[in-house]
Design an enzyme around this catalytic site. Structure first.
Site, mmCIF file in Angstrom:
data_model
loop_
_atom_site.group_PDB
_atom_site.id
_atom_site.type_symbol
_atom_site.label_atom_id
_atom_site.label_comp_id
_atom_site.label_asym_id
_atom_site.label_seq_id
_atom_site.Cartn_x
_atom_site.Cartn_y
_atom_site.Cartn_z
ATOM 1 C CB SER A 123 54.046 53.702 -67.843
ATOM 2 O OG SER A 123 54.024 52.394 -67.436
ATOM 3 C CG HIS A 144 54.297 52.000 -73.230
ATOM 4 N ND1 HIS A 144 53.243 52.877 -73.203
ATOM 5 C CD2 HIS A 144 54.213 51.303 -72.068
ATOM 6 C CE1 HIS A 144 52.570 52.728 -72.082
ATOM 7 N NE2 HIS A 144 53.137 51.773 -71.377
ATOM 8 C CD GLU A 156 51.913 54.724 -76.438
ATOM 9 O OE1 GLU A 156 51.123 55.646 -76.681
ATOM 10 O OE2 GLU A 156 52.404 54.539 -75.292
HETATM 11 N N1 3HC Z 1 48.859 34.809 -72.515
HETATM 12 C C1 3HC Z 1 48.227 34.325 -73.616
HETATM 13 N N2 3HC Z 1 46.906 34.486 -73.812
HETATM 14 C C2 3HC Z 1 46.211 35.147 -72.880
HETATM 15 C C3 3HC Z 1 46.801 35.688 -71.740
HETATM 16 C C4 3HC Z 1 48.189 35.492 -71.584
HETATM 17 N N3 3HC Z 1 48.842 35.985 -70.505
HETATM 18 N N4 3HC Z 1 45.848 36.303 -70.999
HETATM 19 C C5 3HC Z 1 44.691 36.160 -71.651
HETATM 20 N N5 3HC Z 1 44.916 35.462 -72.790
HETATM 21 C C6 3HC Z 1 43.933 35.112 -73.810
HETATM 22 C C7 3HC Z 1 42.908 34.149 -73.266
HETATM 23 O O1 3HC Z 1 43.383 32.810 -73.408
HETATM 24 C C8 3HC Z 1 41.735 34.449 -74.161
HETATM 25 O O2 3HC Z 1 41.949 33.828 -75.432
HETATM 26 P P1 3HC Z 1 40.716 33.351 -76.368
HETATM 27 O O3 3HC Z 1 39.915 34.560 -76.671
HETATM 28 O O4 3HC Z 1 41.424 32.755 -77.549
HETATM 29 O O5 3HC Z 1 39.980 32.346 -75.537
HETATM 30 C C9 3HC Z 1 41.832 35.960 -74.374
HETATM 31 O O6 3HC Z 1 43.202 36.296 -74.131
HETATM 32 C C10 3HC Z 1 40.956 36.750 -73.424
HETATM 33 O O7 3HC Z 1 41.261 36.408 -72.081
HETATM 34 P P2 3HC Z 1 40.175 35.980 -71.002
HETATM 35 O O8 3HC Z 1 39.082 35.189 -71.667
HETATM 36 O O9 3HC Z 1 40.885 35.343 -69.863
HETATM 37 O O10 3HC Z 1 39.631 37.339 -70.412
HETATM 38 P P3 3HC Z 1 38.740 38.506 -71.022
HETATM 39 O O11 3HC Z 1 38.012 38.144 -72.260
HETATM 40 O O12 3HC Z 1 37.958 38.954 -69.844
HETATM 41 O O13 3HC Z 1 39.818 39.618 -71.403
HETATM 42 C C11 3HC Z 1 41.425 41.297 -71.016
HETATM 43 C C12 3HC Z 1 40.787 40.022 -70.480
HETATM 44 C C13 3HC Z 1 42.158 41.010 -72.315
HETATM 45 C C14 3HC Z 1 42.436 41.731 -69.950
HETATM 46 C C15 3HC Z 1 40.308 42.379 -71.259
HETATM 47 O O14 3HC Z 1 39.559 42.548 -70.097
HETATM 48 C C16 3HC Z 1 40.878 43.714 -71.662
HETATM 49 O O15 3HC Z 1 41.202 43.938 -72.824
HETATM 50 N N6 3HC Z 1 40.978 44.646 -70.691
HETATM 51 C C17 3HC Z 1 41.583 45.967 -70.931
HETATM 52 C C18 3HC Z 1 43.077 45.844 -70.897
HETATM 53 C C19 3HC Z 1 43.749 47.158 -71.137
HETATM 54 O O16 3HC Z 1 43.153 48.199 -71.409
HETATM 55 N N7 3HC Z 1 45.086 47.119 -71.034
HETATM 56 C C20 3HC Z 1 45.895 48.327 -71.173
HETATM 57 C C21 3HC Z 1 46.150 48.865 -69.823
HETATM 58 S S1 3HC Z 1 47.118 50.333 -69.874
HETATM 59 C C22 3HC Z 1 48.697 49.796 -69.903
HETATM 60 O O17 3HC Z 1 48.994 48.612 -69.880
HETATM 61 C C23 3HC Z 1 49.766 50.854 -69.961
HETATM 62 C C24 3HC Z 1 50.684 50.752 -68.785
HETATM 63 O O18 3HC Z 1 51.751 51.668 -69.032
HETATM 64 C C25 3HC Z 1 50.003 51.075 -67.487
#
Ligand code: 3HC
Length: 290
Positions: A123, A144, A156
């Site tokens: 990260s 990343h 990234e």
């Molecule tokens: N595998 C395959 N598909 C998946 C999945 C997985 N593990 N998890 C979710 N999905 C799919 C679902 O099936 C759904 O598909 P659909 O739209 O075709 O029905 C879609 O993704 C959305 O999932 P959900 O309906 O379960 O949930 P939400 O609509 O509430 O979305 C989320 C969940 C995508 C996590 C959304 O809340 C989001 O984008 N949050 C922000 C995430 C973010 O900012 N991540 C970056 C964090 S920073 C980081 O990672 C850096 C590190 O270094 C710390």
């Protein structure tokens, strides 16, 4: 190494990121090895992969046979030599401790021919430092991914001091094969996304500490005011408060700039074991949720 040569990818680490990356590679058709230090962590990695995919089956977006095929392409193992055997690319996603990462790379290098490309999913840690501990700093790159890796479009691609342009081109092409978008980033603490995102989350902890607003209202404000899908605390709980603190520590240590000082409240929660969803409690309490 050309991207067309890649037949097998080895992922070191089966946590949220490792399992997610293994899933993405398998869904793109690659043979994958997913390695962790104990079988229980490997099993947990497979659960992380199967669970959300089965929800897609329930929604009629995938068949159970497709899920089985994704899982079947992934060999779970605790043995590094067998995990890297025959792989053209090794992606490391172990905890964010430099010494641990170097140790894992040393183990991998013992069984890997020199042409194999090494990529770290760190990260915020230095790609250059990790690369320098191997015998292939020119074939060492940062890749990343973002959590959840199967959903988030971005990777990234980080150029360390000695990373060759061929390796950068390889990593970018591989991202395209995975259906991801790549941005090339020169090594800097936190790269681009975490340099911007994690201090924002850190500042939310300072707002909470100062009593400016409740956690719920800070999340609501950012969701409704900036169209973020999750507020800063929901996101911190989702990605892990320890990961956020590690990133702030790196930003602060590497730059010496007070604007990156970790919030005392974030530090206190981590000390208390309130790491977010994974421990049942972070800013919010998940123990009562179904
Ligand atoms: N595998 C395959 N598909 C998946 C999945 C997985 N593990 N998890 C979710 N999905 C799919 C679902 O099936 C759904 O598909 P659909 O739209 O075709 O029905 C879609 O993704 C959305 O999932 P959900 O309906 O379960 O949930 P939400 O609509 O509430 O979305 C989320 C969940 C995508 C996590 C959304 O809340 C989001 O984008 N949050 C922000 C995430 C973010 O900012 N991540 C970056 C964090 S920073 C980081 O990672 C850096 C590190 O270094 C710390």
């Amino acid at each position: 190494m050309q991207v067309e040569d890649v037949k097998k990818v080895c992922v070191l680490g089966a946590g949220a990121m490792g399992a997610g990356i293994a899933q993405v590679c398998s869904q793109a058709g690659y043979a994958v090895a997913m390695r962790d230090i104990e079988q229980k962590f490997v099993d947990a990695g497979f659960k992380r992969i199967r669970g959300p995919l089965m929800k897609r089956v329930e929604k009629g977006k995938m068949t159970a046979a497709e899920v089985d095929a994704v899982v079947a392409r992934i060999q779970g193992t605790t043995d590094v030599a067998s995990a890297v055997k025959g792989a053209q690319l090794v992606i490391e996603a172990v905890p964010e401790k430099m010494e641990l990462k170097k140790q894992v790379w040393a183990e991998a290098e013992r069984s890997c021919p020199p042409e194999v490309v090494f990529a770290s999913n760190t990260s915020s840690l230095s790609i250059t430092e990790m690369a320098a501990s191997t015998k292939r700093p020119d074939r060492f790159v940062g890749m990343h991914f973002f959590n959840p890796a199967p959903v988030m479009k971005l990777v990234e691609v980080i150029r360390g001091s000695e990373t060759s342009s061929d390796t950068i081109a390889f990593a970018k092409s591989f991202c395209l094969k995975l259906g991801k978008e790549a941005v090339e980033v020169r090594e800097a603490p936190g790269f681009v996304v975490n340099r911007l995102l994690v201090p924002m989350m850190n500042e939310a902890f300072n707002l909470l500490l100062e009593g400016v607003a409740t956690a719920e209202d800070i999340d609501k404000a950012m969701k409704l005011g900036t169209n973020m899908p999750m507020g800063p605390f929901e996101l911190a709980d989702f990605t892990g408060l320890d990961i956020g603190l590690d990133t702030m520590e790196t930003l602060f240590r590497e730059t010496g700039d007070g604007k990156f000082r970790p919030s005392p409240l974030l530090r206190q929660y981590v000390r208390a074991g309130r790491l977010g969803r994974k421990t049942g409690k972070g800013v919010y309490d998940y123990t009562a949720s179904p």
